[in-house]
Write a protein that holds these residues in place. Structure first.
Motif, short mmCIF file in Angstrom:
data_model
loop_
_atom_site.label_atom_id
_atom_site.label_comp_id
_atom_site.label_asym_id
_atom_site.label_seq_id
_atom_site.Cartn_x
_atom_site.Cartn_y
_atom_site.Cartn_z
N ALA A 68 43.58 26.34 49.27
CA ALA A 68 42.49 27.16 49.78
C ALA A 68 41.33 26.29 50.25
O ALA A 68 40.79 26.48 51.35
CB ALA A 68 42.02 28.14 48.70
N GLU A 78 46.84 31.60 51.18
CA GLU A 78 45.46 31.13 51.30
C GLU A 78 44.99 31.07 52.75
O GLU A 78 43.89 31.54 53.08
CB GLU A 78 45.32 29.74 50.65
CG GLU A 78 45.70 29.68 49.19
CD GLU A 78 47.19 29.52 48.94
OE1 GLU A 78 47.61 29.58 47.78
OE2 GLU A 78 47.94 29.32 49.93
N PHE A 89 39.83 35.30 45.34
CA PHE A 89 41.23 35.07 44.97
C PHE A 89 41.47 35.59 43.55
O PHE A 89 40.91 35.07 42.59
CB PHE A 89 41.57 33.58 45.03
CG PHE A 89 41.60 33.02 46.42
CD1 PHE A 89 42.65 33.30 47.28
CD2 PHE A 89 40.57 32.21 46.88
CE1 PHE A 89 42.69 32.78 48.56
CE2 PHE A 89 40.60 31.68 48.16
CZ PHE A 89 41.65 31.96 49.01
N THR A 134 47.79 31.63 43.59
CA THR A 134 46.94 30.90 44.53
C THR A 134 46.91 29.41 44.22
O THR A 134 46.79 29.01 43.06
CB THR A 134 45.50 31.46 44.48
OG1 THR A 134 45.51 32.84 44.84
CG2 THR A 134 44.59 30.70 45.44
#
Length: 359
Positions: free
Chosen positions: A314, A289, A304, A309
């Protein structure tokens, strides 16, 4: 509160989202459920598929591989056993660690009289909804799967709901190839949409794709170029992938960087012509991220597409870096995404070469 058996006794209570298949004590959507009802009998708006192949989500398969590698030795039998256990326990394929599943290919064997999906018995289809919300029964013990690949030959059945999505497999393509493309078809469609938004505002963007030699990455590079990107950059982790992507001709520049190293990733994108106006993350490992955010210009966009993720990482990472970037979660669905991905595969020799090499 109605139990699943109570709901099953009254077909009028079926729900197009599949709520009637949820066996949890509380009301949740099928994807969030701990267990689904997998009985073969259909509600009027459902479709039953005879499954011939699963395509496990890449992040899920890599996690299972890592878990069952001891002292450098892989144990594919243990991977197979865990997949069987997950499906038997939950009535669906949803990796408890990654939360992701995958998709499947099969043949329609029964269609409910009220199904809105437009499918007929005998159609060979790829589902375009996740296995994390699809009732699934495996009947052959995965005897034909060696545990070494995310593509899983199997025999069993799955059930699609009224709001599920499936695409008929093209006659001119190998089913395994079609499954690979359809598994990631949301990525190029959303990438194209975002690039087209920039172009419509009078700015052809620089697009960096992290994991550019992979399935979703190669399609996203092709989509970005077709949509009007001024420059495309592919980031890969190793020299062999660099050479493959370079030979495919999908990117104006190809660079090597570990996407988990934020400074290395930022520098690789910058050296290749960045920072990027649009950064597309298509890798199947966690921890990418921060680098994606650093590689993106102020006011740019990060998309993304990886189930690895951490969306909290993030969001907090962008805040901590005082980065003014728009972050999008690729949800895997854009209208027309399957047909568009197939168009890219047929029309771009570089994309097709990378996919066929996988098979």
């Amino acid at each position: 509160m109605n139990t699943s058996s109570d709901i099953r006794s009254d077909v009028r209570t079926s729900d197009p989202t599949g709520l009637h298949r949820v066996l949890d004590d509380r009301a949740v959507l099928p994807q969030a459920a701990q267990r689904l009802d997998t009985r073969a009998e259909l509600w009027p708006d459902e479709v039953r598929i005879r499954v011939e192949r699963l395509n496990l989500d890449a992040a899920s398969f890599r996690q299972l591989e890592r878990k069952h590698t001891k002292y450098g030795e892989r144990h594919p039998d243990a991977v197979r056993a865990e997949v069987l256990d997950i499906v038997a326990t939950r009535g669906k394929m949803q990796n408890p660690e990654t939360g992701s599943g995958g998709m499947l290919v099969g043949t329609v064997e029964e269609v409910g009289p009220e199904s809105p999906l437009g499918l007929t018995v005998g159609d060979r289809v790829a589902t375009l909804v996740s296995l994390t919300l699809t009732p699934l029964v495996i009947e052959d013990g995965l005897a034909r799967w060696d545990g070494d690949s995310e593509q899983v030959p199997c025999d069993g059945y799955a059930v699609l709901f009224g709001r599920s999505i499936a695409a008929v497999i093209p006659d001119d393509l190998d089913p395994a190839l079609s499954l690979s493309v359809m598994d990631v078809c949301g990525a190029p469609a959303l990438t194209a949409r975002v690039v087209e938004e920039y172009v419509a505002r009078g700015h052809a963007p620089t697009v960096a794709v992290i994991g550019g030699a992979g399935k979703s990455g190669s399609l996203s590079l092709a989509a970005a170029r077709q949509a009007g990107a001024a420059r495309t950059i592919g980031i890969v982790p190793r020299q062999d992938e660099h050479d493959l992507l370079d030979d495919a001709g999908l990117a104006d520049a190809v660079a090597i960087a570990d996407a988990r190293d934020p400074i290395a990733l930022r520098d690789a994108v910058t050296t290749a012509g960045g920072p990027a106006d649009v950064t597309v993350v298509c890798v199947d490992v966690p921890g990418c991220e921060g680098g994606a955010i650093l590689a993106t210009a102020e006011g740019g966009t990060v998309i993304f597409f990886s189930m690895a993720t951490s969306f909290s990482a993030a969001a907090l990472g962008a805040e901590g870096l005082a980065a003014d970037v728009r972050m999008l979660v690729g949800n895997g669905y854009v209208p027309g995404h399957a047909a568009y991905a197939m168009e890219l595969l047929r029309g771009d020799a570089g994309v097709r070469a990378l996919f066929e090499r996988r098979h």
